[in-house]
Design a protein around this motif. Structure first.
Motif, PDB file in Angstrom:
ATOM      1  N   VAL A 186     -29.782 -32.892 -28.317  1.00  0.00           N
ATOM      2  CA  VAL A 186     -28.825 -33.889 -28.814  1.00  0.00           C
ATOM      3  C   VAL A 186     -28.227 -33.411 -30.133  1.00  0.00           C
ATOM      4  CG1 VAL A 186     -28.577 -36.255 -29.629  1.00  0.00           C
ATOM      5  CG2 VAL A 186     -30.016 -35.757 -27.650  1.00  0.00           C
ATOM      6  N   VAL A 187     -26.914 -33.536 -30.284  1.00  0.00           N
ATOM      7  CA  VAL A 187     -26.256 -33.092 -31.511  1.00  0.00           C
ATOM      8  C   VAL A 187     -26.670 -33.990 -32.677  1.00  0.00           C
ATOM      9  CG1 VAL A 187     -24.293 -32.114 -30.291  1.00  0.00           C
ATOM     10  CG2 VAL A 187     -24.203 -34.490 -31.063  1.00  0.00           C
ATOM     11  N   SER A 188     -26.696 -33.414 -33.855  1.00  0.00           N
ATOM     12  CA  SER A 188     -27.039 -34.183 -35.047  1.00  0.00           C
ATOM     13  C   SER A 188     -26.061 -33.820 -36.172  1.00  0.00           C
ATOM     14  CB  SER A 188     -28.474 -33.865 -35.489  1.00  0.00           C
ATOM     15  OG  SER A 188     -28.814 -34.624 -36.611  1.00  0.00           O
ATOM     16  N   PRO A 189     -25.358 -34.801 -36.724  1.00  0.00           N
ATOM     17  CA  PRO A 189     -25.401 -36.215 -36.334  1.00  0.00           C
ATOM     18  C   PRO A 189     -24.688 -36.441 -35.006  1.00  0.00           C
ATOM     19  CG  PRO A 189     -23.685 -35.871 -37.951  1.00  0.00           C
ATOM     20  CD  PRO A 189     -24.405 -34.557 -37.828  1.00  0.00           C
ATOM     21  N   LEU A 190     -24.944 -37.605 -34.426  1.00  0.00           N
ATOM     22  CA  LEU A 190     -24.302 -37.929 -33.165  1.00  0.00           C
ATOM     23  C   LEU A 190     -22.783 -37.904 -33.328  1.00  0.00           C
ATOM     24  CD1 LEU A 190     -26.513 -40.880 -31.870  1.00  0.00           C
ATOM     25  CD2 LEU A 190     -26.662 -38.458 -31.284  1.00  0.00           C
ATOM     26  N   SER A 191     -22.097 -37.458 -32.309  1.00  0.00           N
ATOM     27  CA  SER A 191     -20.644 -37.300 -32.364  1.00  0.00           C
ATOM     28  C   SER A 191     -19.942 -38.599 -31.981  1.00  0.00           C
ATOM     29  CB  SER A 191     -20.210 -36.163 -31.438  1.00  0.00           C
ATOM     30  OG  SER A 191     -18.834 -35.916 -31.550  1.00  0.00           O
ATOM     31  N   VAL A 192     -20.166 -39.626 -32.792  1.00  0.00           N
ATOM     32  CA  VAL A 192     -19.541 -40.927 -32.557  1.00  0.00           C
ATOM     33  C   VAL A 192     -18.451 -41.125 -33.601  1.00  0.00           C
ATOM     34  CG1 VAL A 192     -19.919 -43.401 -32.289  1.00  0.00           C
ATOM     35  CG2 VAL A 192     -21.766 -41.806 -31.775  1.00  0.00           C
ATOM     36  N   PHE A 225     -24.566 -46.828 -23.206  1.00  0.00           N
ATOM     37  CA  PHE A 225     -25.509 -45.739 -23.441  1.00  0.00           C
ATOM     38  C   PHE A 225     -26.071 -45.774 -24.867  1.00  0.00           C
ATOM     39  CE2 PHE A 225     -23.168 -44.189 -19.806  1.00  0.00           C
ATOM     40  CZ  PHE A 225     -24.107 -43.486 -19.068  1.00  0.00           C
ATOM     41  N   GLY A 226     -25.867 -46.883 -25.573  1.00  0.00           N
ATOM     42  CA  GLY A 226     -26.378 -46.998 -26.931  1.00  0.00           C
ATOM     43  C   GLY A 226     -25.410 -46.432 -27.955  1.00  0.00           C
ATOM     44  N   ASN A 227     -25.639 -46.781 -29.232  1.00  0.00           N
ATOM     45  CA  ASN A 227     -24.817 -46.289 -30.347  1.00  0.00           C
ATOM     46  C   ASN A 227     -23.329 -46.617 -30.154  1.00  0.00           C
ATOM     47  OD1 ASN A 227     -26.746 -44.767 -32.172  1.00  0.00           O
ATOM     48  ND2 ASN A 227     -27.179 -43.771 -30.215  1.00  0.00           N
ATOM     49  N   LYS A 228     -23.048 -47.833 -29.675  1.00  0.00           N
ATOM     50  CA  LYS A 228     -21.693 -48.335 -29.455  1.00  0.00           C
ATOM     51  C   LYS A 228     -20.931 -47.504 -28.426  1.00  0.00           C
ATOM     52  CE  LYS A 228     -19.327 -50.247 -32.739  1.00  0.00           C
ATOM     53  NZ  LYS A 228     -18.536 -50.494 -33.965  1.00  0.00           N
ATOM     54  N   THR A 229     -21.677 -46.722 -27.629  1.00  0.00           N
ATOM     55  CA  THR A 229     -21.081 -45.827 -26.652  1.00  0.00           C
ATOM     56  C   THR A 229     -21.201 -46.414 -25.256  1.00  0.00           C
ATOM     57  OG1 THR A 229     -21.616 -43.897 -28.008  1.00  0.00           O
ATOM     58  CG2 THR A 229     -21.206 -43.511 -25.677  1.00  0.00           C
ATOM     59  N   PRO A 248     -31.204 -48.545 -23.813  1.00  0.00           N
ATOM     60  CA  PRO A 248     -30.516 -47.634 -24.737  1.00  0.00           C
ATOM     61  C   PRO A 248     -31.002 -47.713 -26.181  1.00  0.00           C
ATOM     62  CG  PRO A 248     -29.048 -49.384 -23.975  1.00  0.00           C
ATOM     63  CD  PRO A 248     -30.258 -49.437 -23.125  1.00  0.00           C
ATOM     64  N   SER A 249     -31.417 -48.878 -26.627  1.00  0.00           N
ATOM     65  CA  SER A 249     -31.887 -48.995 -28.013  1.00  0.00           C
ATOM     66  C   SER A 249     -33.280 -48.406 -28.177  1.00  0.00           C
ATOM     67  CB  SER A 249     -31.881 -50.465 -28.453  1.00  0.00           C
ATOM     68  OG  SER A 249     -30.572 -50.984 -28.454  1.00  0.00           O
ATOM     69  N   ALA A 250     -34.185 -48.770 -27.285  1.00  0.00           N
ATOM     70  CA  ALA A 250     -35.564 -48.298 -27.391  1.00  0.00           C
ATOM     71  C   ALA A 250     -35.678 -46.807 -27.126  1.00  0.00           C
ATOM     72  CB  ALA A 250     -36.451 -49.069 -26.413  1.00  0.00           C
ATOM     73  N   LEU A 251     -34.768 -46.258 -26.309  1.00  0.00           N
ATOM     74  CA  LEU A 251     -34.843 -44.848 -25.935  1.00  0.00           C
ATOM     75  C   LEU A 251     -33.854 -43.989 -26.715  1.00  0.00           C
ATOM     76  CD1 LEU A 251     -35.137 -45.377 -22.079  1.00  0.00           C
ATOM     77  CD2 LEU A 251     -36.974 -44.730 -23.641  1.00  0.00           C
ATOM     78  N   ASN A 252     -33.339 -44.508 -27.817  1.00  0.00           N
ATOM     79  CA  ASN A 252     -32.393 -43.768 -28.653  1.00  0.00           C
ATOM     80  C   ASN A 252     -32.992 -42.424 -29.047  1.00  0.00           C
ATOM     81  OD1 ASN A 252     -30.808 -42.745 -30.765  1.00  0.00           O
ATOM     82  ND2 ASN A 252     -30.297 -44.789 -31.508  1.00  0.00           N
ATOM     83  N   PRO A 253     -32.412 -41.302 -28.597  1.00  0.00           N
ATOM     84  CA  PRO A 253     -33.015 -39.993 -28.887  1.00  0.00           C
ATOM     85  C   PRO A 253     -33.019 -39.640 -30.363  1.00  0.00           C
ATOM     86  CG  PRO A 253     -30.857 -39.724 -27.877  1.00  0.00           C
ATOM     87  CD  PRO A 253     -31.206 -41.177 -27.768  1.00  0.00           C
ATOM     88  N   GLY A 254     -32.145 -40.276 -31.144  1.00  0.00           N
ATOM     89  CA  GLY A 254     -32.146 -40.007 -32.573  1.00  0.00           C
ATOM     90  C   GLY A 254     -33.308 -40.659 -33.282  1.00  0.00           C
ATOM     91  N   LYS A 255     -33.708 -41.859 -32.830  1.00  0.00           N
ATOM     92  CA  LYS A 255     -34.781 -42.597 -33.493  1.00  0.00           C
ATOM     93  C   LYS A 255     -36.112 -42.489 -32.754  1.00  0.00           C
ATOM     94  CE  LYS A 255     -31.635 -46.029 -35.507  1.00  0.00           C
ATOM     95  NZ  LYS A 255     -31.282 -47.476 -35.582  1.00  0.00           N
ATOM     96  N   SER A 256     -36.061 -42.285 -31.460  1.00  0.00           N
ATOM     97  CA  SER A 256     -37.295 -42.224 -30.659  1.00  0.00           C
ATOM     98  C   SER A 256     -37.246 -41.009 -29.733  1.00  0.00           C
ATOM     99  CB  SER A 256     -37.458 -43.510 -29.845  1.00  0.00           C
ATOM    100  OG  SER A 256     -37.403 -44.658 -30.665  1.00  0.00           O
ATOM    101  N   PRO A 257     -37.272 -39.806 -30.307  1.00  0.00           N
ATOM    102  CA  PRO A 257     -37.115 -38.606 -29.471  1.00  0.00           C
ATOM    103  C   PRO A 257     -38.235 -38.423 -28.450  1.00  0.00           C
ATOM    104  CG  PRO A 257     -37.773 -38.026 -31.718  1.00  0.00           C
ATOM    105  CD  PRO A 257     -37.420 -39.472 -31.733  1.00  0.00           C
ATOM    106  N   GLU A 258     -39.466 -38.798 -28.793  1.00  0.00           N
ATOM    107  CA  GLU A 258     -40.569 -38.615 -27.852  1.00  0.00           C
ATOM    108  C   GLU A 258     -40.401 -39.520 -26.637  1.00  0.00           C
ATOM    109  OE1 GLU A 258     -44.256 -39.114 -29.853  1.00  0.00           O
ATOM    110  OE2 GLU A 258     -43.982 -37.363 -31.165  1.00  0.00           O
TER     111      GLU A 258
END
Length: 706
Positions: free
Chosen positions: A283-289, A195-199, A232-242
């Motif tokens: 989405v939580v900020s920062p991500l809970s990783v 799901f991206g972000n090492k998740t 998962p990389s292109a659709l990362n809600p933290g970097k590409s929310p739209e």
């Protein structure tokens, strides 16, 4: 007809034949060995089914302190496996709607889709990613991120854009659908997919993006996660929310079309979908990783050094870090959080972390005849990668430091002397100036020994020492001349071997810095270096602590262990290769040397001032040390309950002498001593840790050595 199109038709024909063979393989297992997939993939079929598949995916290893508190996580893939019952029906509906709306109708393979992919491959000379069912995607992700996590060839095969890969996936998918239910396959998929972000897996994704659990995912949340698995990389809600929002809303539409909100044609279903699409990403900020190593997790600033030592220790014990990061182990350590907090505070109070170029490092080991448990590894530095903030990723307390421990090494000469029949009451000559008649290698100011060589000569730190004193008094006041004289009697090899036996094991494995090609121990012995007893060689703070623990344990050496227990992902104990404890010095000699070291905190003892300032009132064995250029100073000491060592040293790129200012600073001449910053750090720490504990006596001296 063009060549590319003809090629596509040929491949399409071949696909039809292949499909027949695959179906035959389903119906007649005798054909299962047809060379349509690699042996590795064939062997993996069984791994893809049943409980083994659920256990195999890489999992997070958890490191705990002695009381069960979290220290750190180690992982390559952040994954929390869950059962089907722990995943909401909303999440299942979302992933089926967007990835495989006919999931519950087919038998694992969409033949029409594969035919289209093969035809396109004939035009573009590669296979596309379309037409894969969820079962096939499960196979692909399993091969890529479970098998391929530790096998790069398997990963390359699992992600190759080829028809061969598609056929391999199809073959395994067909067999998998015969062995597992649809719900088992869907659950397996949701536990493996990235799901991206090492998740990886829906449970970790729910925690990472929404700080929730997969059974509580709402429709907008589930739709966002289902949309992420596509890219998962292109659709990362933290970097590409739209882009993430658009993808999420598309998934919600697909859910409606698939009947998730009732009859897709009803206005009420459309309205429900539109209402869900109005929800923010949330989405939580920062991500809970969680941090994936020893840097930055929870108390990482204090616990990072210990965590790193755990990694290094287990690697030597048969559990390398890459295995830890996949295995899902639970590691209960010996870390004492209270001792760590107290020692860290003491180290920083003596040398603030903002002090440029000076490190203050402490380790604490609990003596014992069955184990030497490491309780704390700290420094005035935080463990991390931001050097400008006073951080370091170098394991200061448990690695070799390029500067020496100074006169602490006189312990090893004394132990060797006692073993050869000397006593702590023996008289040592302690003149201010001393020229050896045994050792050579002195400077131009030393008397000539002939043939261009010079005898080894030296002087004491002060001219105020008496001309002679007992070994016990010499250990307390530390005249250099008396211990070089004693080293002449016992021999350099005996002193070096004693150091290694008592705990300075790195001397026998670390290469000598003077580029002799030998270990430090072998180089010192072969060159008969008289300076060994004065401690100029590189040192290890943890090993110094363990020397004190060995002496306080009646001469029993044990490896300084950070491990209480290792459990596998199923809760079963994992044996590790640890060295056993050894009686390296007879108990009468060890006890006598402890008593011989018991005057350092009294009278003219080199740490008496620091002990008095701390209000110290317990029996203690102790020894200070300072190197010749004042670039390092150390303190080793122990009570029956705890042993520890402190080393204060120049840790900058251009090390200089240290002055005992407030706070300490680098200077031109230097006046740091082991009885200053190092001893103050030790007494401050131990006063707090031992408060309320009984005042225990030191062991009695054996009359033979008195």
């Amino acid at each position: 007809m063009g060549f590319a199109r003809a090629t596509g038709l040929i491949r399409l024909c071949g696909l039809c034949v292949t499909a027949g063979v695959l179906l035959a393989a389903m119906l007649f297992p005798v054909f299962g060995g047809v060379g349509l997939a690699s042996n590795r993939a064939t062997d993996t079929v069984n791994e893809m089914s049943g409980e083994l598949a659920k256990a195999d995916p890489p999992m997070v290893t958890t490191i705990l302190d002695k009381d069960g508190g979290l220290v750190a996580y180690l992982y390559d893939q952040y994954r929390i496996p869950v059962s089907s019952a722990q995943i909401s029906n909303t999440m299942k509906a979302a992933i089926v709607a967007v990835e495989d709306k006919r999931f519950y109708e087919h038998h694992g393979v969409d033949w029409h889709g594969i035919a289209r992919a093969a035809a396109k491959a004939g035009v573009e000379d590669q296979a596309t990613e379309g037409a894969s069912t969820l079962t096939q995607q499960y196979v692909k992700n399993y091969l890529a991120y479970v098998v391929g996590d530790a096998d790069q060839d398997a990963y390359a095969q699992a992600t190759a854009h080829t028809v061969a890969r598609k056929l391999r996936e199809a073959r395994i998918a067909l067999q998998l659908e015969q062995r597992e239910s649809k719900d088992e396959i869907l659950t397996g998929y949701l536990n493996v997919v990235p799901f991206g972000n090492k998740t990886y897996g829906v449970a970790a994704a729910a925690r990472t993006y929404f700080n929730t659990t997969p059974d509580k995912l709402t429709v907008p949340q589930a739709a966002l996660l289902a949309g992420l698995v596509n890219r998962p990389s292109a659709l990362n809600p933290g970097k590409s929310p739209e882009e993430a929002l658009a993808r999420r809303n598309m998934v919600i539409d697909r859910m409606r079309e698939n009947g998730a909100f009732g009859n897709p044609a009803d206005a009420s279903a459309r309205q429900i979908a539109e209402d869900y699409k109005k929800a923010p990403l949330g989405v939580v900020s920062p991500l809970s990783v969680p941090a994936s190593d020893c840097v930055g997790i929870g108390e990482g600033a204090k616990d990072g050094f210990f965590c790193r030592y755990v990694e290094e220790y287990l690697a030597k014990a048969g559990l390398p870090t890459d295995q830890l990061k996949r295995g899902g182990y639970t590691i209960r350590t010996t870390l004492d959080r209270h001792a760590t907090d107290v020692a860290k505070q003491a180290a920083e109070s003596q040398v603030p972390k903002t002090t440029k170029g000076i490190a203050n490092v402490m380790s604490i080991v609990e003596p014992g005849t069955d184990k030497h448990r490491v309780r704390a590894l700290v420094a005035n530095r935080d463990y991390g990668n931001n050097a400008s903030a006073g951080q370091t990723s170098y394991d200061l307390p448990a690695q070799m430091i390029p500067f020496g421990a100074g006169s602490i090494h006189k312990i090893f000469t004394s132990a060797a002397a006692l073993e050869q029949g000397h006593r702590i009451s023996d008289i040592l000559p302690t003149p201010y100036l001393y020229t050896s008649s045994v050792f050579k290698g002195g400077g131009s100011s030393c008397p000539s020994a002939g043939y261009g060589e010079h005898w080894y000569c030296l002087h004491n730190a002060s001219p105020n020492y008496p001309p002679q004193m007992t070994l016990q008094d010499a250990l307390a006041t530390s005249p250099n001349s008396g211990f070089v004289w004693l080293e002449e009697k016992v021999g350099v090899p005996a002193a070096v071997d004693m150091a290694v036996r008592l705990g300075m094991r790195s001397l026998a494995t670390t290469k000598d810095p003077e580029r002799t090609g030998k270990t430090i121990a072998d180089a010192v012995k072969s060159e008969n270096r008289a300076s060994f007893t004065l401690g100029p060689t590189p040192t290890n703070v943890l090993e110094l602590s363990n020397v004190a623990a060995t002496l306080m344990s009646g001469g029993v050496w044990c490896p300084p262990t950070p491990i209480e227990q290792v459990l596998d992902r199923n809760g079963k104990p994992v044996p590790i290769r640890e060295q056993g404890c050894q009686q390296v010095l007879s108990t009468p000699i060890a006890n006598s040397l402890v008593v011989g070291l018991s005057k350092d905190d009294q009278g003219p003892g080199t740490s008496a001032a620091a002990a008095a300032a701390a209000g110290w009132n317990r029996p203690v064995m102790a020894k200070t040390g300072t190197t010749q250029e004042y670039k390092s100073a150390g303190f080793l000491a122990a009570t029956p309950q705890l042993a520890g060592a402190v080393l204060t040293f120049a840790d900058g790129s251009a090390p200089r002498p240290i002055c005992d200012t407030d706070p300490p600073s680098l200077c031109g001449e230097g006046n740091i001593y082991g009885g200053k910053v190092p001893a103050r750090t030790w007494y401050q720490t131990m006063n707090t840790l031992l408060a309320g504990q009984p005042v225990l006596p030191l062991p009695p001296v054996d009359p033979r050595y008195q």
